[in-house]
Write a protein that holds these residues in place. Structure first.
Motif, PDB file in Angstrom:
ATOM      1  N   ALA A  11       0.819  -1.214   0.000  1.00 51.43           N
ATOM      2  CA  ALA A  11       0.000   0.000   0.000  1.00 51.43           C
ATOM      3  C   ALA A  11       0.850   1.260   0.000  1.00 51.43           C
ATOM      4  N   ALA A  12       2.050   1.202   0.561  1.00 49.15           N
ATOM      5  CA  ALA A  12       2.924   2.374   0.631  1.00 49.15           C
ATOM      6  C   ALA A  12       3.720   2.592  -0.653  1.00 49.15           C
ATOM      7  N   ALA A  13       3.821   1.582  -1.496  1.00 46.98           N
ATOM      8  CA  ALA A  13       4.613   1.687  -2.728  1.00 46.98           C
ATOM      9  C   ALA A  13       3.936   2.618  -3.733  1.00 46.98           C
ATOM     10  N   ASP A  14       4.738   3.242  -4.571  1.00 50.91           N
ATOM     11  CA  ASP A  14       4.194   4.133  -5.594  1.00 50.91           C
ATOM     12  C   ASP A  14       3.340   3.374  -6.606  1.00 50.91           C
ATOM     13  N   MET A  15       3.786   2.208  -7.017  1.00 53.39           N
ATOM     14  CA  MET A  15       3.054   1.393  -7.979  1.00 53.39           C
ATOM     15  C   MET A  15       3.234  -0.073  -7.611  1.00 53.39           C
ATOM     16  N   THR A  16       2.169  -0.849  -7.779  1.00 52.37           N
ATOM     17  CA  THR A  16       2.244  -2.283  -7.494  1.00 52.37           C
ATOM     18  C   THR A  16       1.433  -3.061  -8.519  1.00 52.37           C
ATOM     19  N   PHE A  17       1.865  -4.288  -8.748  1.00 54.38           N
ATOM     20  CA  PHE A  17       1.232  -5.156  -9.732  1.00 54.38           C
ATOM     21  C   PHE A  17       1.077  -6.535  -9.119  1.00 54.38           C
ATOM     22  N   ALA A  18       0.053  -7.272  -9.545  1.00 51.38           N
ATOM     23  CA  ALA A  18      -0.220  -8.579  -8.956  1.00 51.38           C
ATOM     24  C   ALA A  18      -0.439  -9.619 -10.047  1.00 51.38           C
ATOM     25  N   ILE A  20      -2.289 -12.671 -11.517  1.00 47.96           N
ATOM     26  CA  ILE A  20      -3.589 -13.336 -11.439  1.00 47.96           C
ATOM     27  C   ILE A  20      -3.369 -14.823 -11.160  1.00 47.96           C
ATOM     28  N   GLY A  21      -4.124 -15.336 -10.190  1.00 50.95           N
ATOM     29  CA  GLY A  21      -4.033 -16.741  -9.849  1.00 50.95           C
ATOM     30  C   GLY A  21      -2.926 -17.081  -8.862  1.00 50.95           C
ATOM     31  N   ARG A  22      -2.059 -16.142  -8.567  1.00 54.99           N
ATOM     32  CA  ARG A  22      -0.956 -16.413  -7.639  1.00 54.99           C
ATOM     33  C   ARG A  22      -0.912 -15.436  -6.477  1.00 54.99           C
ATOM     34  N   ALA A  23      -1.262 -14.191  -6.718  1.00 55.93           N
ATOM     35  CA  ALA A  23      -1.127 -13.157  -5.697  1.00 55.93           C
ATOM     36  C   ALA A  23      -2.305 -13.162  -4.739  1.00 55.93           C
ATOM     37  N   GLY A  24      -2.021 -12.778  -3.527  1.00 53.80           N
ATOM     38  CA  GLY A  24      -3.042 -12.561  -2.517  1.00 53.80           C
ATOM     39  C   GLY A  24      -2.549 -11.459  -1.595  1.00 53.80           C
ATOM     40  N   ILE A  25      -3.457 -10.623  -1.113  1.00 56.61           N
ATOM     41  CA  ILE A  25      -3.082  -9.527  -0.224  1.00 56.61           C
ATOM     42  C   ILE A  25      -4.145  -9.380   0.847  1.00 56.61           C
ATOM     43  N   ARG A  70      -9.453  -4.166  -8.688  1.00 60.53           N
ATOM     44  CA  ARG A  70     -10.753  -3.489  -8.732  1.00 60.53           C
ATOM     45  C   ARG A  70     -10.888  -2.497  -7.580  1.00 60.53           C
ATOM     46  N   TYR A  71     -10.379  -2.839  -6.418  1.00 59.49           N
ATOM     47  CA  TYR A  71     -10.441  -1.957  -5.252  1.00 59.49           C
ATOM     48  C   TYR A  71      -9.428  -0.810  -5.335  1.00 59.49           C
ATOM     49  N   GLY A  72      -8.406  -0.950  -6.168  1.00 61.10           N
ATOM     50  CA  GLY A  72      -7.358   0.068  -6.238  1.00 61.10           C
ATOM     51  C   GLY A  72      -6.179  -0.211  -5.329  1.00 61.10           C
ATOM     52  N   TRP A  73      -6.153  -1.398  -4.714  1.00 62.77           N
ATOM     53  CA  TRP A  73      -5.071  -1.777  -3.813  1.00 62.77           C
ATOM     54  C   TRP A  73      -3.778  -1.983  -4.600  1.00 62.77           C
ATOM     55  N   VAL A  74      -3.901  -2.511  -5.819  1.00 62.79           N
ATOM     56  CA  VAL A  74      -2.764  -2.630  -6.737  1.00 62.79           C
ATOM     57  C   VAL A  74      -3.123  -1.907  -8.028  1.00 62.79           C
ATOM     58  N   ASN A  75      -2.112  -1.477  -8.748  1.00 60.50           N
ATOM     59  CA  ASN A  75      -2.349  -0.778 -10.008  1.00 60.50           C
ATOM     60  C   ASN A  75      -3.031  -1.676 -11.034  1.00 60.50           C
ATOM     61  N   ARG A  76      -2.481  -2.886 -11.159  1.00 63.85           N
ATOM     62  CA  ARG A  76      -2.986  -3.757 -12.211  1.00 63.85           C
ATOM     63  C   ARG A  76      -2.745  -5.210 -11.852  1.00 63.85           C
ATOM     64  N   PRO A  79      -1.929 -11.618 -15.963  1.00 58.26           N
ATOM     65  CA  PRO A  79      -1.606 -13.048 -15.908  1.00 58.26           C
ATOM     66  C   PRO A  79      -0.168 -13.241 -15.424  1.00 58.26           C
ATOM     67  N   ALA A  80       0.034 -14.260 -14.609  1.00 59.65           N
ATOM     68  CA  ALA A  80       1.339 -14.492 -13.998  1.00 59.65           C
ATOM     69  C   ALA A  80       2.463 -14.561 -15.022  1.00 59.65           C
ATOM     70  N   ASP A  81       2.204 -15.197 -16.174  1.00 59.86           N
ATOM     71  CA  ASP A  81       3.263 -15.341 -17.170  1.00 59.86           C
ATOM     72  C   ASP A  81       3.564 -14.040 -17.920  1.00 59.86           C
ATOM     73  N   GLU A  82       2.774 -12.991 -17.700  1.00 50.52           N
ATOM     74  CA  GLU A  82       3.008 -11.696 -18.334  1.00 50.52           C
ATOM     75  C   GLU A  82       3.526 -10.639 -17.356  1.00 50.52           C
ATOM     76  N   LEU A  83       3.543 -10.969 -16.063  1.00 49.19           N
ATOM     77  CA  LEU A  83       3.876  -9.975 -15.041  1.00 49.19           C
ATOM     78  C   LEU A  83       5.257  -9.364 -15.249  1.00 49.19           C
ATOM     79  N   ASP A  84       6.274 -10.182 -15.434  1.00 53.38           N
ATOM     80  CA  ASP A  84       7.628  -9.644 -15.609  1.00 53.38           C
ATOM     81  C   ASP A  84       7.706  -8.717 -16.820  1.00 53.38           C
ATOM     82  N   GLU A  85       7.086  -9.119 -17.925  1.00 56.06           N
ATOM     83  CA  GLU A  85       7.123  -8.305 -19.146  1.00 56.06           C
ATOM     84  C   GLU A  85       6.432  -6.959 -18.937  1.00 56.06           C
ATOM     85  N   VAL A  86       5.275  -6.963 -18.295  1.00 56.28           N
ATOM     86  CA  VAL A  86       4.526  -5.729 -18.048  1.00 56.28           C
ATOM     87  C   VAL A  86       5.321  -4.775 -17.163  1.00 56.28           C
ATOM     88  N   VAL A  87       5.860  -5.304 -16.076  1.00 55.37           N
ATOM     89  CA  VAL A  87       6.603  -4.458 -15.142  1.00 55.37           C
ATOM     90  C   VAL A  87       7.926  -3.994 -15.763  1.00 55.37           C
TER      91      VAL A  87
END
Length: 164
Positions: A11-18, A20-25, A70-76, A79-87
């Motif tokens: 929540a304190a980070a400027d931007m965060t990404f999660a 899908i199917g692996r992340a939980g907060i 959807r809540y705005g807790w993370v930016n976006r 899919p897990a296999d795309e996370l590294d590429e997106v970030v």
């Protein structure tokens, strides 16, 4: 998985990404008889609003990537296999900006003044952590393996079973 202090870091980070199917907060502190500290309540409310922050803190639930997005807790949530590429793409684009743009953007897009809220949060946390219920729940959680890999996998369930 980011719970408690990990969720506060997110929540304190400027931007965060999660992923899908692996992340939980989640903010699980209520299951231990305390409220989040470390700015958790303040940064979370700034990201998701008071009503959803109250839901997250009081439900002590684990939110999946899509709900966190959807809540705005993370930016976006991606899919897990795309996370590294997106970030990586975002990081490269930001790094390529002309000198001074990042600092200027962070200067004009400020979080609200958190000083008073952080003091209230600290007072509430200190008021709860010393109560026998919190001490007992934290001690019992550790005795039942909350800090182990197996305990971490179902931390909410473990703590809920102890609270009964």
């Amino acid at each position: 998985m980011a719970r408690g202090g990990g969720a506060e870091f997110v929540a304190a980070a400027d931007m965060t990404f999660a992923a899908i199917g692996r992340a939980g907060i989640g903010q699980i502190e209520a299951l231990m008889g305390i409220v989040p500290g470390g700015g958790g309540t303040q940064y979370l409310a700034g990201r998701v609003g008071r009503n959803r922050a109250l839901e997250a803190v009081l439900s002590a639930g684990l939110y999946d990537a899509e709900t966190a997005e959807r809540y705005g807790w993370v930016n976006r949530a991606v899919p897990a296999d795309e996370l590294d590429e997106v970030v990586d793409r975002l990081a490269r684009n930001i790094a390529a900006l002309p000198e001074g743009v990042i600092a200027a953007a962070k200067h004009v897009i400020l979080p609200e003044d958190l000083a008073e809220g952080l003091l209230r949060e600290n007072d509430a946390w200190m008021g709860q952590i010393m109560r026998p219920a919190a001490t007992g729940l934290i001690r019992d959680g550790l005795a039942h393996g909350a800090q182990t890999p197996d305990g971490e996998r179902d931390l909410e369930g473990l703590l809920r079973r102890l609270a009964r």
